[in-house]
Design an enzyme around this catalytic site. Structure first.
Site: not given
Ligand code: FEO
Length: 396
Positions: A23, A79, A81, A83, A145, A164, A192, A225
């Site tokens: 991030h 998701h 995002e 990553d 999230h 996530d 986390y 992750h």
């Molecule tokens: Fe919300 Fe691992 O990205």
């Protein structure tokens, strides 16, 4: 690298041993991370999520070794995002017509980031996608999230692809939660949760209960992750329910920054007072300038109360303290008590500024702020010890 998870499910992600910050600069990843992508080869072939953009070429090459890319029938973007979606632009150059299943908000997010009109298919909670003998069931997870977040469940193999949720930034070639050092693993899991999920805790409880109400048998949780949960996967669900319920241990965390050691001395004598009053409580001190801010946030998450101190400078507070107060504000901690202190030479606003900020962030402030002039003398030291004793009682 790839490896089989169960039957026709293969991990095709990337282990990022080098990652130090996530991030941007907002999240420290002492143990690296992984971007997990999963390939399911049933009658229909499905790819679930991709990896972070810098690894997109490597990812697509690796994937092409696993399967002819043209044989991928569906892509699931749990998701948007970057990553997890970062390798889509590279992949879609090879298979531009392949449908991408995501939520309505997922389309907004993916279009907003990549400006491509890919073949999007919107899914909602309860929608199913047949893969032949098995199917994927989708569950939207708005604001867990991001607005677009969702997860999916593979029937037959009983695998929850949770994105996530239930993840952690932890690199290991083992890739299964039961094979790695449990202390390291759970340190990263709680960090986390504390740093990313705390503001969404009420939604976490609601969503987990909703998923549990489906009574789906669960053999594995495959997050996006970190390690795969295959040994009692429900353990991390139970842990989330605990963390989401205003979690606290018998801990008081004192956080301070200092210019010429006066505020440090105050912190140490406040700690002495707390210990004299309460032998059981775990008191921890953090000189913020020398510590990792995300680790300190994790300590706040674990605490029943925090005490924050700064000397006064230019009628304000030191910048490290201002930064952590800003982080704290966004995380919306609940059910925690707080107090503040600081040394000063002439104007002495710092403790009050901290107190106002913590109050605004939802902490229950106890007692008056503690201010001491210049270098604490014996009388001031005694005041700090007394203050610690009072705080210990108020936090009990
Ligand atoms: Fe919300 Fe691992 O990205």
């Amino acid at each position: 690298m790839s490896f089989n998870i169960k039957n026709n499910v293969t991990w095709v992600g990337k282990i990022d041993w080098e990652l130090q910050r996530f991030h941007g600069y907002e999240y420290s990843t002492h143990c690296g991370s992984t971007y997990n992508s999963y390939l399911i080869k049933e009658e229909k072939v499905v790819l679930i999520d991709t990896v972070w953009g810098p690894y997109s070429k490597e990812f697509v090459k690796n994937l092409a070794n696993e399967i002819d890319l043209n044989k991928i029938d569906y892509i699931i973007a749990n998701h948007a995002e970057t990553d997890h979606s970062g390798a889509l632009p590279e992949l879609m150059q090879h298979i531009p017509e392949t449908p991408i299943y995501c939520t309505k908000n997922g389309i907004k997010s993916l279009k907003g980031q990549y400006h491509q009109d890919w073949n999007f298919k919107v899914v909602k909670t309860g929608d199913k996608l047949s893969l032949g003998n098995k199917e994927l069931i989708f569950v939207e997870m708005p604001m867990l999230h991001w607005p677009d977040s969702m997860l999916c469940y593979l029937t037959g193999d009983e695998i929850l692809f949770s994105n996530d949720a239930f993840g952690h930034h932890y690199a290991s070639e083992f890739m299964f939660a039961d094979l790695v050092h449990q202390g390291e693993l759970f340190t990263e899991c709680i960090k986390y949760y504390a740093n990313i999920l705390t503001p969404f805790s009420s939604m976490v409880i609601k969503k987990i209960n909703e998923i549990l109400s489906f009574n789906l048998p669960l053999d594995m949780i495959c997050p996006s992750h970190g390690m795969i949960w295959r040994d009692h996967p429900e353990q991390i669900i139970k842990q989330y329910l605990k963390w989401a319920d205003n979690y606290q241990e018998n801990q008081i965390t004192i956080i301070y920054d200092t210019m010429w050691n006066s505020t440090r001395k105050m912190a140490e004598y406040i700690a002495k007072g707390i210990k004299e009053s309460d032998k059981e409580v775990n008191v921890k001190l953090y000189h913020l300038e020398k510590r990792d801010k995300n680790d300190v946030i994790t300590e706040i998450f674990k605490s029943k109360g925090v005490i924050i101190g700064s000397p006064t400078i230019n009628r304000g507070i030191l910048t490290s303290i201002a930064a952590i107060l800003e982080l704290i504000k966004g995380l919306k901690f609940k059910g925690k008590k707080a107090a503040s202190f600081g040394s000063y030479g002439w104007s002495g606003e710092s403790a009050k500024i901290i107190s106002n900020s913590l109050k605004e962030s939802g902490f229950e402030m106890v007692d008056e702020v503690l201010k001491v002039t210049w270098n604490p003398d014996n009388e001031s030291i005694e005041k700090c010890v007394k203050y610690g004793k009072k705080i210990a009682k108020a936090f009990a």
